[in-house]
Design a protein around this motif. Structure first.
Motif, PDB file in Angstrom:
ATOM      1  N   ALA A 176       0.357  -1.467  -0.247  1.00 39.87           N
ATOM      2  CA  ALA A 176       0.026   0.413   0.296  1.00 39.87           C
ATOM      3  C   ALA A 176       1.101   0.740  -0.214  1.00 39.87           C
ATOM      4  N   LEU A 177       1.880   1.376   0.744  1.00 38.34           N
ATOM      5  CA  LEU A 177       2.838   2.677   0.487  1.00 38.34           C
ATOM      6  C   LEU A 177       3.206   2.666  -0.338  1.00 38.34           C
ATOM      7  N   ALA A 178       4.224   1.413  -1.021  1.00 36.91           N
ATOM      8  CA  ALA A 178       4.599   1.710  -2.500  1.00 36.91           C
ATOM      9  C   ALA A 178       3.691   2.284  -3.679  1.00 36.91           C
ATOM     10  N   ALA A 179       2.480   1.409  -3.618  1.00 38.40           N
ATOM     11  CA  ALA A 179       1.124   2.140  -4.367  1.00 38.40           C
ATOM     12  C   ALA A 179       0.956   4.004  -4.775  1.00 38.40           C
ATOM     13  N   VAL A 180       1.208   4.346  -3.401  1.00 33.76           N
ATOM     14  CA  VAL A 180       0.264   5.384  -3.076  1.00 33.76           C
ATOM     15  C   VAL A 180       1.516   6.564  -2.751  1.00 33.76           C
ATOM     16  N   ALA A 181       2.915   6.158  -3.094  1.00 37.21           N
ATOM     17  CA  ALA A 181       3.570   6.749  -2.796  1.00 37.21           C
ATOM     18  C   ALA A 181       4.329   8.235  -3.928  1.00 37.21           C
ATOM     19  N   GLN A 182       3.566   8.520  -5.142  1.00 35.84           N
ATOM     20  CA  GLN A 182       3.721   9.305  -5.760  1.00 35.84           C
ATOM     21  C   GLN A 182       2.641   9.656  -6.102  1.00 35.84           C
ATOM     22  N   GLU A 183       1.789   9.222  -4.743  1.00 36.27           N
ATOM     23  CA  GLU A 183      -0.174  10.172  -5.174  1.00 36.27           C
ATOM     24  C   GLU A 183      -0.276  11.533  -4.410  1.00 36.27           C
ATOM     25  N   ASP A 184      -1.127  12.301  -4.813  1.00 33.57           N
ATOM     26  CA  ASP A 184      -0.726  13.262  -4.068  1.00 33.57           C
ATOM     27  C   ASP A 184      -0.663  13.655  -3.120  1.00 33.57           C
ATOM     28  N   ALA A 238       9.701   8.399   8.509  1.00 33.67           N
ATOM     29  CA  ALA A 238       9.134   8.358   6.674  1.00 33.67           C
ATOM     30  C   ALA A 238       7.761   9.347   6.462  1.00 33.67           C
ATOM     31  N   TYR A 239       6.635   8.955   7.101  1.00 35.97           N
ATOM     32  CA  TYR A 239       5.571   9.555   7.639  1.00 35.97           C
ATOM     33  C   TYR A 239       5.472  10.941   8.025  1.00 35.97           C
ATOM     34  N   ASP A 240       5.948  10.746   9.516  1.00 39.56           N
ATOM     35  CA  ASP A 240       5.599  12.253   9.778  1.00 39.56           C
ATOM     36  C   ASP A 240       7.378  13.458   9.238  1.00 39.56           C
ATOM     37  N   GLN A 241       7.819  13.195   8.260  1.00 32.36           N
ATOM     38  CA  GLN A 241       8.706  13.475   7.285  1.00 32.36           C
ATOM     39  C   GLN A 241       7.275  14.609   6.272  1.00 32.36           C
ATOM     40  N   ALA A 242       7.291  13.668   5.705  1.00 30.90           N
ATOM     41  CA  ALA A 242       5.894  13.378   4.240  1.00 30.90           C
ATOM     42  C   ALA A 242       5.012  14.408   5.018  1.00 30.90           C
ATOM     43  N   HIS A 243       4.196  13.677   6.207  1.00 29.78           N
ATOM     44  CA  HIS A 243       3.344  14.643   6.454  1.00 29.78           C
ATOM     45  C   HIS A 243       3.184  15.330   8.037  1.00 29.78           C
ATOM     46  N   ALA A 244       4.318  15.768   8.326  1.00 31.99           N
ATOM     47  CA  ALA A 244       4.691  16.821   9.757  1.00 31.99           C
ATOM     48  C   ALA A 244       3.080  17.559   9.815  1.00 31.99           C
ATOM     49  N   HIS A 245       2.333  18.193   9.245  1.00 30.57           N
ATOM     50  CA  HIS A 245       1.395  19.437   9.444  1.00 30.57           C
ATOM     51  C   HIS A 245       0.592  19.580   8.722  1.00 30.57           C
ATOM     52  N   ALA A 246      -0.184  17.697   8.182  1.00 32.00           N
ATOM     53  CA  ALA A 246      -1.338  17.194   7.996  1.00 32.00           C
ATOM     54  C   ALA A 246      -2.782  17.561   8.882  1.00 32.00           C
ATOM     55  N   VAL A 303      -3.253  14.071  -0.057  1.00 32.25           N
ATOM     56  CA  VAL A 303      -4.761  14.653  -0.273  1.00 32.25           C
ATOM     57  C   VAL A 303      -4.979  14.117   0.789  1.00 32.25           C
ATOM     58  N   SER A 304      -6.043  14.357   2.024  1.00 31.06           N
ATOM     59  CA  SER A 304      -6.550  14.043   3.067  1.00 31.06           C
ATOM     60  C   SER A 304      -6.404  12.310   2.869  1.00 31.06           C
ATOM     61  N   THR A 305      -7.573  11.740   1.732  1.00 31.73           N
ATOM     62  CA  THR A 305      -7.559  10.251   1.711  1.00 31.73           C
ATOM     63  C   THR A 305      -6.147   9.000   1.198  1.00 31.73           C
ATOM     64  N   VAL A 306      -5.367   9.924   1.215  1.00 31.59           N
ATOM     65  CA  VAL A 306      -3.330  10.135   0.353  1.00 31.59           C
ATOM     66  C   VAL A 306      -3.081   9.085   1.808  1.00 31.59           C
ATOM     67  N   ILE A 307      -2.922  10.733   2.470  1.00 34.03           N
ATOM     68  CA  ILE A 307      -2.308  10.846   4.278  1.00 34.03           C
ATOM     69  C   ILE A 307      -2.665  10.221   4.786  1.00 34.03           C
ATOM     70  N   SER A 308      -4.412   9.853   4.539  1.00 34.84           N
ATOM     71  CA  SER A 308      -5.171   8.430   5.453  1.00 34.84           C
ATOM     72  C   SER A 308      -5.019   7.149   5.098  1.00 34.84           C
ATOM     73  N   LEU A 309      -4.914   6.986   3.946  1.00 33.22           N
ATOM     74  CA  LEU A 309      -4.185   5.040   3.286  1.00 33.22           C
ATOM     75  C   LEU A 309      -2.219   5.453   4.051  1.00 33.22           C
ATOM     76  N   ARG A 310      -1.219   6.136   3.728  1.00 35.95           N
ATOM     77  CA  ARG A 310      -0.266   6.420   4.521  1.00 35.95           C
ATOM     78  C   ARG A 310      -0.443   5.877   6.113  1.00 35.95           C
ATOM     79  N   ALA A 311      -1.370   6.712   6.497  1.00 35.84           N
ATOM     80  CA  ALA A 311      -1.381   6.678   7.975  1.00 35.84           C
ATOM     81  C   ALA A 311      -2.146   5.117   8.655  1.00 35.84           C
ATOM     82  N   THR A 312      -2.435   4.598   7.938  1.00 37.82           N
ATOM     83  CA  THR A 312      -2.903   3.390   8.091  1.00 37.82           C
ATOM     84  C   THR A 312      -1.947   2.365   8.265  1.00 37.82           C
ATOM     85  N   SER A 313      -1.487   2.302   6.619  1.00 38.35           N
ATOM     86  CA  SER A 313      -0.190   1.915   6.139  1.00 38.35           C
ATOM     87  C   SER A 313       1.082   1.579   6.855  1.00 38.35           C
TER      88      SER A 313
END
Length: 919
Positions: free
Chosen positions: A627-635, A670-678, A637-647
């Motif tokens: 899952a993390l690999a699949a959405v690695a290059q996605e924008d 890796a999650y925190d660096q990408a979405h520290a202010h999500a 958006v809130s859905t993608v951030i939530s998916l990355r958090a769950t993965s």
């Protein structure tokens, strides 16, 4: 043709990009500069260099007219590659990647949903992968500033996924006006080349003549190669020699504004009229169509005059030698003349049964009333644009359509929805409300409420829907509004109690319609968060899922897919794993055959949850990483951030079970660096739990306690307390390590109380074990009860943990012989579940009883990571690398790299030996 002057650095960069693509290291090059600076020449050089290296080549040129046509540039890329073939060869090409691309675009036009757009982008990416599978591929797009939005989005999509493909993407554009648009995004991953104006020395080499004349031409043109050439042509036409120093004085009076005069000012009227028609019709113009539009008396003579004046290039189609010339011709036409030409073009195309998007591209510039069916043509073209994700252009088409038929409520509704997609909520609301007044359509009322939410927030939308519901009798239309009302309430923490009471009134629904399933899905989610009895939540979620009907409802909408996912999570949290597995298998099949990376990640997250529930940590790890690999290059958006958090959550679980605390921390980092202010969502809140678990593994109980309390506070803020992701468990363990026995006991008792209210065996068994740790006096009884409860649960890893605790408790109670059986069973379960940490602990506990269990040595297939084992299993069934990559939403190169590591670990030469080694 000699190389362009003073472009050595740019050409060196292009050569480097082509060489990298030859090695399988994709590159993106953006050539950015103003008109005439030499971008097109560099693109030509790039294509010649690629031809020398044996590249496959796709090319397209942006066009102002085609910018209103969905997928215009992408279609050019494909259609140009097949246009020179016919017969059997053409059929063979269409049966391959090129045909797949055209099919993807045609399929997208039938489904104007954001989910279908994501699938189309992914399908087109696979076409690029396939085209580059036999030889490196060069894709060039010139004048990309005129490209349609959908094609630009594909170029961005491709650029983010190009690094391990043998593809060079070269895009030439003027400086983007929008710093946040696709062209600006494209530059992020690109080698950006900005050709500089020519020096006087280079210009002297290019045009020759007296130094003073060259200096004057350089000053007048600003060193722009094209404009310098136009000035030289004008000087020649005026009879002013370049080698006469007096000519320099005349140059200043010419300037760049002479383009039109230099190219067309001395041509016959027929030629000028033909040039205007060609300019209006766009690129690759049919000569006869242009002649009919211009009403040319002698087409041959007009074409010859334009070619001789270096205005156009003639062949099967007519094209301007340079975009600047076309712009000069267009600017010379007044608005009435241009509108008249567009009207005649639209009429001619309509009579020739051309596609709606091509007719509409002229209609939006033509006078009102040009065609009797103009509104319908514009509506059809807008639908294709919406499917391609270009809501802005679709809204422009629909605005013009409403001008044609202002009393058509359905047309106004479509305009409102398009404006809503563009973010223009104010105008969207106006049109949707007007449409709802003309059509008794609950969906329009709901759409208008969505616009209200965008303008004034969810609370205002709730008020609007509540008023609309009061005015409607019971029935399906009212239920649709009730469902939308429930969705809006779910966004607001202060509405949670009201929402709960509202949803409780729908417990009786059977789940027979999409609206019923929406309400039941929200109800199941609410029940999970508010700790209703688990069997009630499971029954509600099962009715919402409706044997795959809810999944079918979700087709075409990412938001609906999220709703399906949360209903499924509620079912699994209630131990309804068998029904959930059937749902997941349906979804996996659907996504595998026609899905997007985001949809794949959603199903992978559901699979992670299911296998975490069951205790299969190898599968949890594989699904989380996939899952993390699949959405690695996605924008993001809130859905993608939530998916990355769950993965990330599940990846940490798996890493900790392997005893790899460093890997667990790297996932979180890796999650925190990408979405520290999500913006916080439920999945991001749960990450505090795994941060606490990492701190416990690092023997840092204070940090663990802090993270647990952060999760507690965030949960309390939104009035939820699900026992499935407990904050009290790590807090209680941290309290014990800090010597706070009373606090640990209090927290563990609270967790057991919450778990008993929930009632699922998994949570009750785990809570009993937690309390056993906090209450040594009742430890044996509590852990014995925990084992008994968990034996009725699907959670095998939880059972294994309690069995280890039971064996240790029996040893402490001097019942050593009784302790052997649970520990042997725990060792077996820990091995099956893929938990080396628990396996080691169980083995050591058994050794403490005097037994000498066989130590397991990690060799062969057991040495493979979860992701490697998945690839190995698929390869062993005979699947090719491409098939594996498609199923796992990765690149063939990634699969190839996995297989290389697999062969090394297994000590085999290739896939022929895989089935034997893995058996």
């Amino acid at each position: 043709m000699r190389e362009p002057l003073e472009r050595d650095d740019e050409i060196a960069h292009i050569r480097e990009a082509l060489d990298a693509a030859t090695r399988g290291e994709g590159r993106v090059v953006v050539i950015e500069g103003r008109a005439g600076i030499g971008k097109t020449r560099l693109v030509h050089e790039c294509r010649e260099l690629a031809k020398e290296r044996g590249f496959g080549r796709l090319q397209a040129i942006g066009d102002g007219l085609e910018s209103a046509m969905a997928w215009g540039v992408v279609r050019q890329l494909v259609e140009r590659s097949i246009s020179r073939y016919s017969g059997e060869t053409r059929e063979k090409i269409l049966a391959g990647p090129s045909g797949a691309a055209l099919k993807a675009l045609d399929d997208a036009a039938q489904d104007p949903s954001e989910a279908e757009l994501a699938r189309t982008l992914h399908s087109l990416w696979w076409v690029a992968v396939d085209l580059s599978s036999t030889r490196p591929l060069l894709i060039t797009v010139d004048d990309a500033h005129w490209a349609d939005l959908s094609s630009l989005r594909f170029l961005v999509y491709l650029s983010r996924r190009i690094s391990d493909l043998p593809i060079a993407l070269v895009v030439a554009t003027r400086p983007p006006a929008d710093n946040a648009g696709p062209l600006a995004q494209l530059s992020v991953s690109a080698d950006r080349l900005v050709p500089r104006p020519l020096t006087t020395d280079a210009l002297s080499t290019l045009v020759g003549g007296h130094a003073e004349v060259v200096k004057a031409v350089h000053a007048a043109s600003g060193g722009n190669p094209f404009l310098a050439g136009v000035l030289v042509d004008e000087l020649a036409a005026l009879g002013l020699p370049l080698d006469d120093p007096d000519t320099a004085d005349k140059v200043g009076g010419l300037g760049p504004s002479t383009v039109f005069r230099a190219t067309l000012g001395r041509l016959p009227a027929d030629a000028v009229s033909l040039a205007g028609a060609i300019a209006v019709l766009g690129s690759h113009v049919d000569p006869w169509q242009a002649s009919a539009l211009a009403e040319t008396a002698d087409l041959t003579a007009a074409v010859e005059a334009l070619v001789a004046a270096n205005v156009i290039v003639a062949g099967e189609h007519l094209e301007f030698v340079h975009p600047v010339v076309r712009e000069a011709v267009l600017s010379s036409l007044g608005p009435i003349a241009r509108g008249s030409l567009h009207a005649r073009a639209a009429t001619a195309l309509a009579e020739g049964h051309a596609s709606a998007d091509r007719i509409a591209a002229h209609l939006i510039h033509a006078p009102k009333g040009t065609l009797p069916n103009a509104a319908e043509v514009l509506r059809k073209a807008a639908s294709a644009l919406m499917a391609a994700g270009d809501a802005r252009m679709a809204a422009a088409h629909l605005t013009r359509a409403v001008d044609e038929q202002p009393n058509d409520a359905a047309l106004r509704a479509e305009l409102g929805r398009a404006l809503l997609r563009t973010g223009d909520a104010v105008n969207a609301h106006r049109h949707l409300k007007a449409a709802a007044a003309g059509l008794p359509d609950a969906e329009l009322v709901a759409a208008a409420a969505s616009a209200t939410a965008a303008i004034e927030g969810p609370a205002a939308a709730i008020d609007e829907l509540t008023e609309a519901i009061v005015q409607r009798p019971d029935g399906e239309s009212r239920l649709h509004l009730e469902a939308r009302l429930a969705v809006f309430r779910s966004f607001l923490p202060d509405q949670r109690k009201v929402a709960s009471a509202h949803l409780s009134g729908y417990k009786h629904l059977a789940g027979g319609t999409p609206d019923e399933r929406t309400l039941l899905g929200l109800l199941a989610q609410m029940g999970r968060y508010e700790v209703w009895p688990h069997d009630e939540v499971a029954a509600t979620a099962t009715r919402a899922l409706a044997n795959g009907a809810y999944l079918d409802d979700a087709t075409g909408s990412t938001d609906e897919m999220v709703a399906w996912l949360v209903a499924l999570l509620a079912l699994m949290a209630a131990d309804g794993v068998d029904t959930a597995q059937r749902e997941i298998e349906r979804a996996r099949l659907k996504v595998r055959t026609h899905g997007s990376p985001i949809e794949f990640a959603m199903v992978a997250n559901a699979t992670s949850f299911l296998n975490w529930r069951r205790g299969d940590m190898r599968t949890v790890e594989a699904e989380a990483e996939a899952a993390l690999a699949a959405v690695a290059q996605e924008d993001p958006v809130s859905t993608v951030i939530s998916l990355r958090a769950t993965s990330t959550h599940f990846a940490v679980y798996a890493a900790l079970e392997r005893g790899d605390t460093a890997a667990a921390a790297s996932f979180i980092n890796a999650y925190d660096q990408a979405h520290a202010h999500a913006r916080p969502t439920m999945p991001t809140i749960w990450l505090h739990e795994v941060r606490a678990l990492i701190a416990l593994a690092d023997n840092d109980p204070r940090k663990a306690m802090s993270e647990a309390y952060r999760q507690r506070d965030a949960m309390h803020q939104v009035h939820v307390d699900p026992p499935t992701i407990p904050w009290r468990a790590p807090a209680s363990r941290a309290a014990l390590l800090l010597g706070q026995q009373e606090l640990a006991l209090e927290l563990a008792a609270e967790q057991l109380d919450v778990a008993r209210r929930w009632g699922a065996a998994t949570e009750v068994g785990a809570a009993l074990r937690l309390l056993a740790h906090a209450d040594p006096s009742a430890r044996l009884d509590l852990v014995t009860e925990s084992v008994q409860v968990l034996e009725a649960s699907p959670a095998r890893l939880e059972l294994a943990r309690s069995l280890v605790d039971l064996g240790e408790a029996l040893r402490v109670a001097r019942k050593r012989s009784d302790g052997r059986e649970p520990l042997h069973k725990a060792i077996e379960l820990a091995g099956e579940c893929g938990s080396p940490v628990l396996l080691t602990r169980a083995t050591e506990a058994l050794e403490a009883l005097g037994d000498r269990p066989r130590r397991q040595v990690v060799v062969g297939a057991e040495a493979l990571t979860a992701s490697e084992r998945r690839v190995a299993d698929l390869a062993a069934t005979g699947r090719a690398n491409r098939e594996i990559a498609q199923e796992l939403f990765v690149t063939p190169k990634t699969v190839e790299n996995h297989l290389g590591r697999i062969y090394t670990k297994l000590g085999i030469a290739g896939r022929r030996d895989l089935a034997r080694v893995l058996a």
